[in-house]
Design a protein around this motif. Structure first.
Motif, PDB file in Angstrom:
ATOM      1  N   ARG A  78       0.837  -1.215   0.000  1.00 57.19           N
ATOM      2  CA  ARG A  78       0.000   0.000   0.000  1.00 57.19           C
ATOM      3  C   ARG A  78       0.869   1.260   0.000  1.00 57.19           C
ATOM      4  O   ARG A  78       0.586   2.214  -0.710  1.00 57.19           O
ATOM      5  N   PHE A  81       2.444   1.593  -3.455  1.00 53.86           N
ATOM      6  CA  PHE A  81       1.450   1.978  -4.447  1.00 53.86           C
ATOM      7  C   PHE A  81       1.047   3.438  -4.291  1.00 53.86           C
ATOM      8  O   PHE A  81       0.869   4.146  -5.276  1.00 53.86           O
ATOM      9  N   SER A  82       0.924   3.922  -3.065  1.00 47.95           N
ATOM     10  CA  SER A  82       0.536   5.327  -2.875  1.00 47.95           C
ATOM     11  C   SER A  82       1.629   6.256  -3.394  1.00 47.95           C
ATOM     12  O   SER A  82       1.335   7.294  -3.981  1.00 47.95           O
ATOM     13  N   PHE A  84       3.773   5.466  -5.811  1.00 50.07           N
ATOM     14  CA  PHE A  84       3.743   5.271  -7.254  1.00 50.07           C
ATOM     15  C   PHE A  84       2.583   6.028  -7.876  1.00 50.07           C
ATOM     16  O   PHE A  84       2.733   6.681  -8.902  1.00 50.07           O
ATOM     17  N   GLU A  85       1.424   5.965  -7.240  1.00 50.32           N
ATOM     18  CA  GLU A  85       0.225   6.624  -7.758  1.00 50.32           C
ATOM     19  C   GLU A  85       0.430   8.136  -7.860  1.00 50.32           C
ATOM     20  O   GLU A  85      -0.061   8.780  -8.778  1.00 50.32           O
ATOM     21  N   ALA A  86       1.189   8.708  -6.914  1.00 49.93           N
ATOM     22  CA  ALA A  86       1.443  10.146  -6.929  1.00 49.93           C
ATOM     23  C   ALA A  86       2.290  10.564  -8.133  1.00 49.93           C
ATOM     24  O   ALA A  86       2.252  11.721  -8.549  1.00 49.93           O
ATOM     25  N   ILE A  88       1.996   9.317 -11.192  1.00 57.05           N
ATOM     26  CA  ILE A  88       1.243   9.191 -12.444  1.00 57.05           C
ATOM     27  C   ILE A  88       0.488  10.488 -12.705  1.00 57.05           C
ATOM     28  O   ILE A  88      -0.286  10.937 -11.869  1.00 57.05           O
ATOM     29  N   LYS A  90      -2.257  13.072 -13.788  1.00 54.67           N
ATOM     30  CA  LYS A  90      -3.720  12.910 -13.783  1.00 54.67           C
ATOM     31  C   LYS A  90      -4.286  12.894 -15.200  1.00 54.67           C
ATOM     32  O   LYS A  90      -5.298  12.294 -15.460  1.00 54.67           O
TER      33      LYS A  90
END
Length: 155
Positions: A78, A81-82, A84-86, A88, A90
């Motif tokens: 988690r 992933f958090s 990594f998600e930042a 990407i 929008k």
């Protein structure tokens, strides 16, 4: 295909070249192959059978799925992933689509405003394509870099 089935790979490359534009164009190439009843599946199955042990891979995947995760592993995932998600964006820029659109806009402008291009000699059309092929990617990538710089600055 090019590496393992050179003749078919060359044929697919010819299809891609005939489409024009930028980027891989997988969907368009596959549509042409489908229209021509090209049996891509047979080459894929032969390649997989020759290069992979499917039964062993299925067993490996099953074992992975049945291995319980510890709470620490779940928390690590988690957290990863958090982060990594930042990273990407929008609204990511599809570079191939951006270049295709840019080329279409430039061509439409040229054709609309310079009708002599529509009746030009083949060598003149070839030179126009060479010019566009040289400058559209440079302009497009410079514009994409500029947009991304602005986004990064605003983030």
């Amino acid at each position: 295909m090019k590496k393992h089935y050179p003749e078919q790979g060359k044929y697919i490359q010819q299809i891609r070249k005939s489409l024009g534009g930028y980027g891989p164009k997988e969907e368009e190439v596959l549509a042409v192959l489908q229209d021509e009843d090209f049996d891509f599946e047979q080459y894929f199955i032969l390649f997989v059978k020759k290069n992979y042990n499917i039964e062993a891979e299925i067993e490996r995947q099953t074992n992975l799925r049945n291995t319980p995760e510890t709470e620490e592993e779940k928390a690590d995932f988690r957290a990863f992933f958090s982060k990594f998600e930042a990273l990407i964006p929008k609204n990511p820029i599809n570079k191939s689509k951006f270049l295709d659109t840019l080329e279409q806009v430039v061509l439409a402008h040229l054709i609309d405003n310079y009708p002599e291009l529509t009746n030009a000699e083949p060598e003149d059309i070839k030179k126009l394509n060479t010019i566009l092929g040289e400058y559209i990617p440079k302009l497009g990538y410079d514009l994409i870099d500029h947009i991304e710089d602005i986004r990064n600055r605003d983030a």
